[in-house]
Enzyme design. Structure first.
Site, PDB file in Angstrom:
ATOM      1  N   GLY A 178       0.772  -1.244   0.000  1.00 26.16           N
ATOM      2  CA  GLY A 178       0.000   0.000   0.000  1.00 26.16           C
ATOM      3  C   GLY A 178       0.802   1.292   0.000  1.00 26.16           C
ATOM      4  O   GLY A 178       0.371   2.287  -0.571  1.00 26.16           O
TER       5      GLY A 178
ATOM      6  N   GLU B  50       3.872   4.086   6.397  1.00 25.01           N
ATOM      7  CA  GLU B  50       2.646   3.295   6.224  1.00 25.01           C
ATOM      8  C   GLU B  50       1.635   4.111   5.407  1.00 25.01           C
ATOM      9  O   GLU B  50       1.616   5.340   5.491  1.00 25.01           O
ATOM     10  CB  GLU B  50       2.138   2.961   7.646  1.00 25.01           C
ATOM     11  CG  GLU B  50       0.729   2.483   7.808  1.00 25.01           C
ATOM     12  CD  GLU B  50       0.515   1.043   7.398  1.00 25.01           C
ATOM     13  OE1 GLU B  50       0.803   0.750   6.227  1.00 25.01           O
ATOM     14  OE2 GLU B  50       0.029   0.245   8.221  1.00 25.01           O
ATOM     15  N   ASP B  51       0.800   3.435   4.629  1.00 24.19           N
ATOM     16  CA  ASP B  51      -0.226   4.148   3.854  1.00 24.19           C
ATOM     17  C   ASP B  51      -1.378   4.633   4.725  1.00 24.19           C
ATOM     18  O   ASP B  51      -1.765   5.788   4.690  1.00 24.19           O
ATOM     19  CB  ASP B  51      -0.748   3.269   2.694  1.00 24.19           C
ATOM     20  CG  ASP B  51      -1.173   1.869   3.154  1.00 24.19           C
ATOM     21  OD1 ASP B  51      -0.980   1.543   4.346  1.00 24.19           O
ATOM     22  OD2 ASP B  51      -1.693   1.109   2.328  1.00 24.19           O
TER      23      ASP B  51
ATOM     24  N   ASP C  91      -5.684   2.061  10.393  1.00 23.68           N
ATOM     25  CA  ASP C  91      -7.116   1.825  10.568  1.00 23.68           C
ATOM     26  C   ASP C  91      -7.334   1.373  12.019  1.00 23.68           C
ATOM     27  O   ASP C  91      -7.417   2.202  12.925  1.00 23.68           O
ATOM     28  CB  ASP C  91      -7.531   0.775   9.530  1.00 23.68           C
ATOM     29  CG  ASP C  91      -9.015   0.488   9.500  1.00 23.68           C
ATOM     30  OD1 ASP C  91      -9.797   1.336   9.930  1.00 23.68           O
ATOM     31  OD2 ASP C  91      -9.409  -0.601   9.035  1.00 23.68           O
TER      32      ASP C  91
ATOM     33  N   THR D 231      -1.967  -3.683  12.565  1.00 23.43           N
ATOM     34  CA  THR D 231      -0.790  -3.949  11.729  1.00 23.43           C
ATOM     35  C   THR D 231       0.416  -3.172  12.236  1.00 23.43           C
ATOM     36  O   THR D 231       1.497  -3.730  12.455  1.00 23.43           O
ATOM     37  CB  THR D 231      -1.072  -3.542  10.265  1.00 23.43           C
ATOM     38  OG1 THR D 231      -2.280  -4.151   9.844  1.00 23.43           O
ATOM     39  CG2 THR D 231       0.067  -3.930   9.346  1.00 23.43           C
ATOM     40  N   LEU D 232       0.212  -1.890  12.421  1.00 23.61           N
ATOM     41  CA  LEU D 232       1.315  -1.020  12.819  1.00 23.61           C
ATOM     42  C   LEU D 232       1.839  -1.389  14.202  1.00 23.61           C
ATOM     43  O   LEU D 232       3.053  -1.404  14.435  1.00 23.61           O
ATOM     44  CB  LEU D 232       0.811   0.424  12.812  1.00 23.61           C
ATOM     45  CG  LEU D 232       1.852   1.491  12.611  1.00 23.61           C
ATOM     46  CD1 LEU D 232       2.760   1.169  11.453  1.00 23.61           C
ATOM     47  CD2 LEU D 232       1.164   2.832  12.382  1.00 23.61           C
TER      48      LEU D 232
ATOM     49  N   LYS E 145      -7.364   6.760  10.005  1.00 25.20           N
ATOM     50  CA  LYS E 145      -8.809   6.563  10.206  1.00 25.20           C
ATOM     51  C   LYS E 145      -9.010   6.395  11.704  1.00 25.20           C
ATOM     52  O   LYS E 145      -9.301   5.305  12.203  1.00 25.20           O
ATOM     53  CB  LYS E 145      -9.209   5.291   9.464  1.00 25.20           C
ATOM     54  CG  LYS E 145     -10.471   5.407   8.651  1.00 25.20           C
ATOM     55  CD  LYS E 145     -10.880   4.054   8.143  1.00 25.20           C
ATOM     56  CE  LYS E 145     -10.481   3.793   6.726  1.00 25.20           C
ATOM     57  NZ  LYS E 145     -11.013   2.497   6.231  1.00 25.20           N
TER      58      LYS E 145
ATOM     59  N   ARG F  81      -4.588   0.893  -7.347  1.00 22.08           N
ATOM     60  CA  ARG F  81      -3.394   1.419  -6.677  1.00 22.08           C
ATOM     61  C   ARG F  81      -2.726   2.523  -7.493  1.00 22.08           C
ATOM     62  O   ARG F  81      -2.023   3.365  -6.961  1.00 22.08           O
ATOM     63  CB  ARG F  81      -2.368   0.303  -6.450  1.00 22.08           C
ATOM     64  CG  ARG F  81      -2.799  -0.787  -5.497  1.00 22.08           C
ATOM     65  CD  ARG F  81      -1.599  -1.674  -5.181  1.00 22.08           C
ATOM     66  NE  ARG F  81      -1.972  -2.912  -4.517  1.00 22.08           N
ATOM     67  CZ  ARG F  81      -2.149  -3.064  -3.212  1.00 22.08           C
ATOM     68  NH1 ARG F  81      -2.018  -2.037  -2.418  1.00 22.08           N
ATOM     69  NH2 ARG F  81      -2.449  -4.235  -2.698  1.00 22.08           N
TER      70      ARG F  81
HETATM   71  P1  5GP Z   1      -5.053  -1.855  10.457  1.00 23.72           P
HETATM   72  O1  5GP Z   1      -4.186  -2.994  10.897  1.00 23.72           O
HETATM   73  O2  5GP Z   1      -4.606  -0.513  10.963  1.00 23.72           O
HETATM   74  O3  5GP Z   1      -6.502  -2.126  10.765  1.00 23.72           O
HETATM   75  O4  5GP Z   1      -5.063  -1.868   8.897  1.00 23.72           O
HETATM   76  C1  5GP Z   1      -4.084  -1.388   8.133  1.00 23.72           C
HETATM   77  C2  5GP Z   1      -4.205  -1.951   6.738  1.00 23.72           C
HETATM   78  O5  5GP Z   1      -5.571  -2.181   6.355  1.00 23.72           O
HETATM   79  C3  5GP Z   1      -3.659  -0.945   5.770  1.00 23.72           C
HETATM   80  O6  5GP Z   1      -2.272  -1.098   5.592  1.00 23.72           O
HETATM   81  C4  5GP Z   1      -4.466  -1.263   4.528  1.00 23.72           C
HETATM   82  O7  5GP Z   1      -3.842  -2.299   3.817  1.00 23.72           O
HETATM   83  C5  5GP Z   1      -5.799  -1.778   5.040  1.00 23.72           C
HETATM   84  N1  5GP Z   1      -6.828  -0.726   5.030  1.00 23.72           N
HETATM   85  C6  5GP Z   1      -7.415  -0.144   6.096  1.00 23.72           C
HETATM   86  N2  5GP Z   1      -8.319   0.787   5.719  1.00 23.72           N
HETATM   87  C7  5GP Z   1      -8.285   0.810   4.355  1.00 23.72           C
HETATM   88  C8  5GP Z   1      -8.989   1.583   3.363  1.00 23.72           C
HETATM   89  O8  5GP Z   1      -9.820   2.455   3.627  1.00 23.72           O
HETATM   90  N3  5GP Z   1      -8.668   1.315   2.075  1.00 23.72           N
HETATM   91  C9  5GP Z   1      -7.749   0.367   1.716  1.00 23.72           C
HETATM   92  N4  5GP Z   1      -7.534   0.210   0.412  1.00 23.72           N
HETATM   93  N5  5GP Z   1      -7.080  -0.371   2.618  1.00 23.72           N
HETATM   94  C10 5GP Z   1      -7.344  -0.148   3.933  1.00 23.72           C
END
Ligand code: 5GP
Length: 173
Positions: free
Chosen positions: A41, A95-96, A99, A103-104, A127, A161
């Site tokens: 991402g 990181e992109d 959420d 992951t982080l 987010k 992407r």
């Molecule tokens: P987390 O572990 O913080 O919930 O999720 C992080 C990962 O979820 C990001 O690196 C991404 O791959 C995916 N992700 C979370 N929200 C979005 C979104 O709105 N769009 C997309 N394309 N990927 C998301």
């Protein structure tokens, strides 16, 4: 499913990237950070960001995916780990989007266990209202609402992407 109009245009993203790179350049003055991109991402954000950072740096990548569930036990899978030794190194993880933070948080703890001199985090999108695990974000691009976004590296089913902007991805009905 359709891609809506841009949430952030190419120009807005590029201005934010330069702003973040400016802060990073002054904070890391006199140091040589290892900048680590989280694939897939962050590939576009990462390459734009590093070309505006004005201190010498090295790069590396981690390819990971998360399978977040409704509870806090979301799983993170590392498909390809970084190659550089980070002991006593200043590491900046790029990181992109953050959420739930699962992951982080997982990657942060994994990297901290390897004893870097410092570890900072740069995320283009935050987010925040979805957060389950609290992770420190040192450089944040934009805070966004609880919507699924695509473009500028972010995918739906590995597509979109390549869009140069970020848009909300919605059901067509
Ligand atoms: P987390 O572990 O913080 O919930 O999720 C992080 C990962 O979820 C990001 O690196 C991404 O791959 C995916 N992700 C979370 N929200 C979005 C979104 O709105 N769009 C997309 N394309 N990927 C998301």
């Amino acid at each position: 499913m359709v891609v809506g109009k841009p949430l952030f245009t190419e120009e807005e993203i590029q201005a934010k990237v330069r702003e973040l790179a400016g802060m990073i350049s002054s904070d890391y003055e006199g140091r040589e950070p290892l900048v680590v991109g989280l694939l897939k991402g962050a590939f576009m954000f990462f390459s734009d960001l590093v070309r505006h950072i004005r201190v010498p740096l090295r790069i590396d990548f981690i390819t990971a995916s998360s399978y977040a569930k409704a509870d806090t036990t979301g799983e993170v899978k590392i498909h390809c780990d970084m190659r550089e030794d980070i002991e006593n190194v200043d590491v900046l993880l790029v990181e992109d989007i953050v959420d739930t933070g699962i992951t982080l948080n997982y990657l942060r703890e994994r990297l901290l266990a390897r004893a870097p001199r410092s570890l900072k985090i740069c995320a283009l999108l935050d987010k925040r209202e979805r957060r389950i695990v609290d992770v420190p974000i040192d450089y944040r691009g934009f805070e966004i609402p609880n919507e699924f976004v695509v473009g500028y590296g972010l995918d739906y089913d590995n597509k979109y992407r390549n869009l140069p902007y970020i848009a909300i991805f919605k059901r067509s009905d």
